[in-house]
Motif scaffolding. Structure first.
Motif, PDB file in Angstrom:
ATOM      1  N   ALA B 156      13.225 -30.361   4.410  1.00  0.00           N
ATOM      2  CA  ALA B 156      12.696 -29.734   3.206  1.00  0.00           C
ATOM      3  C   ALA B 156      13.625 -29.981   2.022  1.00  0.00           C
ATOM      4  N   LEU B 157      14.924 -29.901   2.275  1.00  0.00           N
ATOM      5  CA  LEU B 157      15.874 -30.059   1.162  1.00  0.00           C
ATOM      6  C   LEU B 157      15.866 -31.477   0.599  1.00  0.00           C
ATOM      7  N   ALA B 158      15.424 -32.422   1.398  1.00  0.00           N
ATOM      8  CA  ALA B 158      15.316 -33.794   0.910  1.00  0.00           C
ATOM      9  C   ALA B 158      14.164 -33.943  -0.083  1.00  0.00           C
ATOM     10  N   GLY B 159      13.212 -33.030  -0.021  1.00  0.00           N
ATOM     11  CA  GLY B 159      12.048 -33.085  -0.917  1.00  0.00           C
ATOM     12  C   GLY B 159      12.348 -32.465  -2.272  1.00  0.00           C
ATOM     13  N   PRO B 160      11.325 -32.375  -3.098  1.00  0.00           N
ATOM     14  CA  PRO B 160      11.534 -31.895  -4.471  1.00  0.00           C
ATOM     15  C   PRO B 160      11.418 -30.372  -4.602  1.00  0.00           C
ATOM     16  N   VAL B 161      10.847 -29.726  -3.602  1.00  0.00           N
ATOM     17  CA  VAL B 161      10.569 -28.290  -3.740  1.00  0.00           C
ATOM     18  C   VAL B 161      11.743 -27.455  -3.207  1.00  0.00           C
ATOM     19  N   ASP B 162      12.023 -26.395  -3.923  1.00  0.00           N
ATOM     20  CA  ASP B 162      13.149 -25.522  -3.577  1.00  0.00           C
ATOM     21  C   ASP B 162      12.730 -24.477  -2.551  1.00  0.00           C
ATOM     22  N   VAL B 163      13.080 -24.632  -1.310  1.00  0.00           N
ATOM     23  CA  VAL B 163      12.698 -23.614  -0.325  1.00  0.00           C
ATOM     24  C   VAL B 163      13.797 -22.560  -0.173  1.00  0.00           C
ATOM     25  N   LEU B 164      14.957 -22.834  -0.747  1.00  0.00           N
ATOM     26  CA  LEU B 164      16.075 -21.874  -0.631  1.00  0.00           C
ATOM     27  C   LEU B 164      16.352 -21.212  -1.984  1.00  0.00           C
ATOM     28  N   PRO B 165      16.716 -19.924  -1.974  1.00  0.00           N
ATOM     29  CA  PRO B 165      17.231 -19.327  -3.210  1.00  0.00           C
ATOM     30  C   PRO B 165      18.652 -19.849  -3.451  1.00  0.00           C
ATOM     31  N   ALA B 166      19.134 -19.687  -4.658  1.00  0.00           N
ATOM     32  CA  ALA B 166      20.440 -20.250  -5.036  1.00  0.00           C
ATOM     33  C   ALA B 166      21.544 -19.824  -4.073  1.00  0.00           C
ATOM     34  N   SER B 167      21.575 -18.527  -3.717  1.00  0.00           N
ATOM     35  CA  SER B 167      22.673 -18.047  -2.872  1.00  0.00           C
ATOM     36  C   SER B 167      22.717 -18.801  -1.547  1.00  0.00           C
ATOM     37  N   SER B 168      21.548 -19.172  -1.027  1.00  0.00           N
ATOM     38  CA  SER B 168      21.494 -19.886   0.251  1.00  0.00           C
ATOM     39  C   SER B 168      21.859 -21.357   0.075  1.00  0.00           C
ATOM     40  N   ARG B 169      21.530 -21.907  -1.088  1.00  0.00           N
ATOM     41  CA  ARG B 169      21.980 -23.284  -1.350  1.00  0.00           C
ATOM     42  C   ARG B 169      23.509 -23.335  -1.384  1.00  0.00           C
ATOM     43  N   TYR B 170      24.118 -22.315  -1.976  1.00  0.00           N
ATOM     44  CA  TYR B 170      25.589 -22.289  -1.997  1.00  0.00           C
ATOM     45  C   TYR B 170      26.143 -22.157  -0.577  1.00  0.00           C
ATOM     46  N   ALA B 171      25.502 -21.333   0.231  1.00  0.00           N
ATOM     47  CA  ALA B 171      25.957 -21.178   1.619  1.00  0.00           C
ATOM     48  C   ALA B 171      25.837 -22.521   2.354  1.00  0.00           C
ATOM     49  N   TYR B 172      24.695 -23.176   2.138  1.00  0.00           N
ATOM     50  CA  TYR B 172      24.470 -24.481   2.776  1.00  0.00           C
ATOM     51  C   TYR B 172      25.565 -25.462   2.373  1.00  0.00           C
ATOM     52  N   ALA B 173      25.875 -25.485   1.079  1.00  0.00           N
ATOM     53  CA  ALA B 173      26.901 -26.402   0.575  1.00  0.00           C
ATOM     54  C   ALA B 173      28.271 -26.039   1.131  1.00  0.00           C
ATOM     55  N   ALA B 174      28.571 -24.729   1.152  1.00  0.00           N
ATOM     56  CA  ALA B 174      29.870 -24.297   1.664  1.00  0.00           C
ATOM     57  C   ALA B 174      30.055 -24.782   3.092  1.00  0.00           C
TER      58      ALA B 174
END
Ligand SMILES: NC(=O)c1ccc[n+]([C@@H]2O[C@H](COP(=O)([O-])OP(=O)(O)OC[C@H]3O[C@@H](n4cnc5c(N)ncnc54)[C@H](O)[C@@H]3O)[C@@H](O)[C@H]2O)c1
Ligand SMILES: NC(=O)c1ccc[n+]([C@@H]2O[C@H](COP(=O)([O-])OP(=O)(O)OC[C@H]3O[C@@H](n4cnc5c(N)ncnc54)[C@H](O)[C@@H]3O)[C@@H](O)[C@H]2O)c1
Ligand SMILES: NC(=O)c1ccc[n+]([C@@H]2O[C@H](COP(=O)([O-])OP(=O)(O)OC[C@H]3O[C@@H](n4cnc5c(N)ncnc54)[C@H](O)[C@@H]3O)[C@@H](O)[C@H]2O)c1
Ligand SMILES: NC(=O)c1ccc[n+]([C@@H]2O[C@H](COP(=O)([O-])OP(=O)(O)OC[C@H]3O[C@@H](n4cnc5c(N)ncnc54)[C@H](O)[C@@H]3O)[C@@H](O)[C@H]2O)c1
Ligand code: NA
Ligand code: NA
Lengths: 382, 382, 382, 382
Positions: B156-174
């Protein structure tokens, strides 16, 4: 395990509420709300059941228990229908109450109490009798050398002069009669080296001091919170407004002083320093058995930022104290049955000014209590 | 142990107070009031010192830190002289702040965060970087199947649509960058099965959720008090009045709802039943960074007697939160250094809505925390 | 109308705040919040403008005004930038302050005060000087026959023994110098028949006693509310926690007693009966110039139903008192200019323990004040 | 002067308490605490005595009055012995209650009410009947052109569609039957131009709206206090927690909104500006008929210094409202007898949202009320 509960101050608010409540519980008319020993964590076979408890006691007044119960119902402390329902059982308890002995010297009066306790135990075929002091708070007595030495105390008691306050005479009598003694008040009670020696000699347990039911209960959870969060309490000021018999007694400066000291200790010992501010007790007759306590706490946080909290506690003192009196009677009886002797420091949970070094944090006191009771239950099933 | 602390929401009140405070502590300008890890029970060799901490972070706004610090001083959150004294050090931190990435799809934005974290670690030669989310509270996201499956989430993250809220994107990146993640907010953060799986895959620890600083802190000691005393809480109603950036955000009904739910859980779980009443958060701009919470608790004691307590808490949220942010960064860094992975349930003490099953009673949480930290220290000296 | 304002206790918190505030108002740096005479209902030509006020005064200490102003700014009573901005003007006021005379017998000390007042008036070419007592509260003096007779008092003052407390010596001096006198404190001041006779002889107005700024202000609106609604107040108990210079003074039992009596009068006189309960003042240094008052009122409504209210007042005493000092100086100057003599009962609005029989209900006091001031303005435009 | 009091919502808490109280007063069983018209300032010959009052009313439920009285006694609103003592008299009132008409179109239902009122007056040989609306609060009705024009309204009422809410239908019926109408609720009642025209046409007086018994009563003395002292109120936030029938109704968002608006008006109109903050009403069933209101007021004083006060009001709504219902019935009857017509603005003292322009300050409302009643008494003795 038939257990006697001998109440010193048996016609007072706390005593009457305890007795009415125990009778109502026995009759299945009420739930054991407020009874700590009925929580799943503490319930178990070592403790005498409510049906095993038999009540007696001393008082200096003669107001019938039924009249006291009616007054408490009118004041909203007890539901009227409960007071009515237990009238026949109350009459039975009434028959076991004795006037506080007044004849003769201190030795005579102590002997009379010993006789009353022994008679009570025999007549009701009780396994043991726990004496619980719920009499009016006394002023602190003048110091006397005999307080520090059992032999000297024995000598002094043979004479005409009273070197002990009433609460300590009851403790002396209790130990002499082989009864454990619980001090629910801030009075001296068993808190004298000579009495500790006597308890020791007889191999008896004792517990105290001063039931923790209002402002101090809150302090025992709030002060640890500030400590655990490393917040610096700058001031803690309290006002207690109360009516009722206890209020009138505490309005006397000497009794007030005794109570206030036991109330501040929790702060100094939990925080490791004494914040500014003090605690006051004011008598306001119209508040009756309901007490209103108001406390203001100012504290500093990170970088010194000043903050504050305040609370108002509007509690019915007798309704808070009575179930604890039952708890203490049950626990002390079980401890006695298990052969425990000396200070029951494990009961710190119940007291403003506890024996031993369990400290004042309620959570820690609770953990110690749970362990202690688990041990008692384990002993029984063994 | 050089430790990076990467703050998501780095220009907010909590973040700025944390940074100013850490710099002041490092410079010996202030005492560590409010820092739990500086209590004798927790202090020790496993934790990075304040001088070992290096700060960086993301934010969506660009207000300079010095300006934020000035505003906080004007609002009484910080002493003005401290804000002034740390201006040079603040400029250094300023240089480590990055704009929250906004270009490209979700995958691109995550990759940018990963790059920022990696650069930060490398440039400052850090042993590790702990990411702490102190950004504005988000509304709960719409549920999505990819939340439950790491592979699906990657797709999903490879696509254009945001399935995660910002806080979860930061967690994913961390997690992707090998950094432990602490969620100080009620936002989603790492609270999705797919992210738990990712942390697991990377062997990383994480902590959360939602720093416990005011009303809930009080609930976590008062609710156990009622429970331990077997008093029946009938209703517990709370009002929180607050201004400040966080207040404005929480005034949004969706964010408010997220916060309120985490606030009530402590009651139900501690008491074993949910009393009547609810909690409200109202935005009152003029109250600024100071929050006033008022709670009314009605309860029944022995024989059903009704009683009540109320409290008012007047606290500076940022001053309460900031030292905990430093504590959490230090503790999580030490846990990571010790090889801990997965949910740090032992940090429940800090959170409104803690991971794991430590429960909500502050005293019990404290005992668990002390054990945990003792273990960390023991590991170091071994 | 150039008007002198001579402050007894000129270096105290109230005095310093009054002076800084007047200077800031004159310079257009602040709004007249808290100044009753700037309300549309009272504003008008009879009152001297802030630019017409010239300050002087006595004190027993010598701390410079700028230092006091700084301390008040640090304590949050004044904005620091205001204190800074008025430094030059403060220096000018400083030059008009005189040490409280201590040499010789009472007569000599009074004569010295008269000289200071006369010099001040002459040097600044003032139309009149209003003396305002804002010195520390005194204990009540021992009764003396000379208090009741002006001739006897004159004789006594010629001797070596002090039959008057300081506040009354200042009143004596003020009247002798032809100055109206305002008593903002609970001290004796002009409250002696012999001094009333002196004011009469000189045809001078005077006002008092004891500025109403906190708990009593609230009582003066809440007690009438209960009365107008025919609700029966059963008890009214108050606690005042305060630090600051005044707090330390009031902690002295004698001063405390003086203040408490003036605080309870409002209840008895407004309700027509004295409810149970009392008022306490406790010194808590750490609270500084902010006072926290907590009051509990229990009352009965229809069919005897019991109810209660409580309030917490968290006020900065000096910030509440200072604008009233300016109001009183302006109003008393205008009354003097209009030829008024004797007790200014129309200023009851400002006082805990007002002269005359306006009563204690704030609304009624307000109506009387508005009428009075309208009369003053009408006199001017005529 | 035999006076009928027709209660719309006759089986509700306020109505039942009013009736029981009036019967108890008539029987000399209680004192008129809470009855404003029994204060020395208002008592007098123009007002019908409690023995002159005859009760009747409508309700949509059929719970017997004696059962409602018992429930109120159990809830602590009424003394049980009073409820018992008036049982026979209550039965008589019961006989005068009528079901709220439900058959036919709006015109039919209004006609039925007119018939009930006329019958009641005739059967009891009453000089007049005052209709008092104490029914559950309604949501605000959808606007309709017929609300603005009496002729159009008459046309509309002849049709099948209900353009009026129930409270306004009762007002319409009252005026049609020649009865004055008092609106004790925030519902629409007589607040429509077409109904004002009808009252005018019939020469009838009316009063309203929404009895002032708790938080708003306090606002009506505290807001003027801040205004008279020129203190700048920055925020005023209120929380009302209540159970009881009224609480449940007000929990409905639409009714809540109606009540909240009438509660905030007093601030804006008294202060001349609307401070930040709002008022909330939350339903907490367990609080029963006792309401707890908590308000926080933050304000600025001299030089902008920030201060705060908070109060908690713990009142029994029905016990506060019921004596006012009796007051209003007596006063409105006397006004009618004296030939008064139109809006009784002089009764603003009783209402949250008063008719006319007396303003919201309780002191001023009281002065107006005293004048008005003095006029009524003077008329009688003339
Ligand atoms: N209620 C609480 O919450 C609470 C909490 C802690 C401690 N206490 C203590 O419990 C005690 C009882 O409180 P209460 O409210 O029942 O007071 P109370 O005044 O209603 O009862 C005290 C009783 O003791 C009796 N008494 C006095 N001197 C006696 C003596 N020498 N011998 C025998 N009886 C005597 C009195 O006649 C009275 O009946 C007080 O000391 C109080 O401080 C109560
Ligand atoms: N202060 C407390 O006591 C406390 C307690 C528990 C939780 N919290 C939580 O901490 C958080 C911060 O509180 P605060 O008072 O500092 O709030 P704040 O509004 O002052 O700061 C939040 C910062 O987050 C930034 N931000 C918003 N969206 C972002 C994004 N997508 N990426 C990066 N930055 C973003 C904002 O620009 C702002 O600078 C809130 O979620 C709050 O609920 C605070
Ligand atoms: N602040 C309020 O809200 C308020 C309200 C009512 C009354 N008052 C009264 O106002 C007075 C001043 O209060 P404060 O807070 O400024 O106190 P403060 O202690 O700060 O100031 C009092 C000043 O009086 C001086 N002083 C003492 N004895 C003196 C003497 N014999 N001659 C000259 N100066 C003397 C002291 O040196 C000191 O500088 C007090 O009596 C207080 O009770 C204050
Ligand atoms: N108690 C107070 O302090 C206070 C103050 C101001 C206003 N009020 C208002 O007084 C009213 C009554 O309050 P309460 O506590 O007695 O409420 P309640 O719910 O106990 O009683 C309301 C009664 O109205 C009846 N009712 C509802 N719709 C009706 C209709 N269409 N016709 C006739 N009867 C109808 C209900 O059946 C009920 O018996 C409420 O509107 C309340 O907002 C009360
Ligand atoms: Na409060
Ligand atoms: Na309160």
């Amino acid at each position: 395990m038939r257990t006697g509960v001998w109440l010193v101050g048996a016609r007072g608010s706390v005593a009457t509420t305890s007795v009415v409540g125990a009778l109502a519980l026995r009759a299945g008319l009420t739930a054991p709300t407020g009874c700590v020993t009925e929580l799943p964590e503490l319930r178990g076979p070592a403790l005498p059941g409510f049906t095993d408890l038999v009540f007696g006691g001393h008082d200096v007044v003669t107001t019938p228990l039924t009249k006291r119960a009616e007054a408490l119902a009118a004041a909203g402390v007890l539901p009227g229908r409960l007071a009515d329902a237990v009238v026949p059982d109350l009459a039975e308890v009434e028959a076991s109450l004795r006037p506080a002995p007044t004849d003769g010297g201190p030795g005579d009066r102590i002997a009379a109490v010993v006789r009353d306790l022994t008679d009570f135990r025999r007549r009701h075929e009780l396994d043991r009798v726990v004496v619980v002091n719920v009499a009016a708070t006394e002023p602190a007595p003048a110091p006397h050398p005999a307080h520090h030495d059992l032999a000297a105390l024995r000598d002094a008691l043979a004479g005409p002069v009273d070197v002990l306050p009433a609460s300590s005479r009851y403790a002396y009598a209790a130990f002499t009669a082989g009864c454990p003694y619980v001090d629910f008040t801030p009075s001296t009670g068993a808190r004298l080296p000579a009495l500790v020696a006597l308890a020791d000699e007889r191999g008896l347990p004792y517990a105290g001091h001063d039931g923790k039911t209002g402002e101090t209960l809150l302090k025992s959870v709030l002060a640890p919170m500030f400590a655990m969060r490393h917040l610096a309490v700058r001031s803690w000021s309290g006002t207690n407004l109360l009516g009722g018999g206890d209020g009138a007694t505490l309005a006397e400066p000497a009794a007030n002083a005794a109570k206030v000291v036991s109330k501040q200790r929790v702060l100094a010992e939990t925080l490791g320093y004494l914040p500014q501010g003090g605690t006051r007790i004011d008598y306001v007759e119209e508040l009756g058995d309901f007490k209103t306590a108001w406390d203001l706490v100012t504290f500093a946080g990170f970088l010194g930022t000043g903050m504050r909290m305040e609370f108002t506690w509007h509690g019915c003192d007798s309704a808070l104290a009575a179930p604890l009196v039952l708890d203490l009677a049950r626990l002390t009886a079980a401890a006695h049955a298990a052969g425990r002797r000396g200070a029951l420091a494990e009961l710190a949970f119940f007291f403003k000014d506890p024996l031993g070094d369990t400290g004042h944090a309620l959570g820690a006191q609770w953990a110690v209590l749970c362990d202690f009771v688990a041990g008692l239950h384990a002993g029984v099933t063994r």
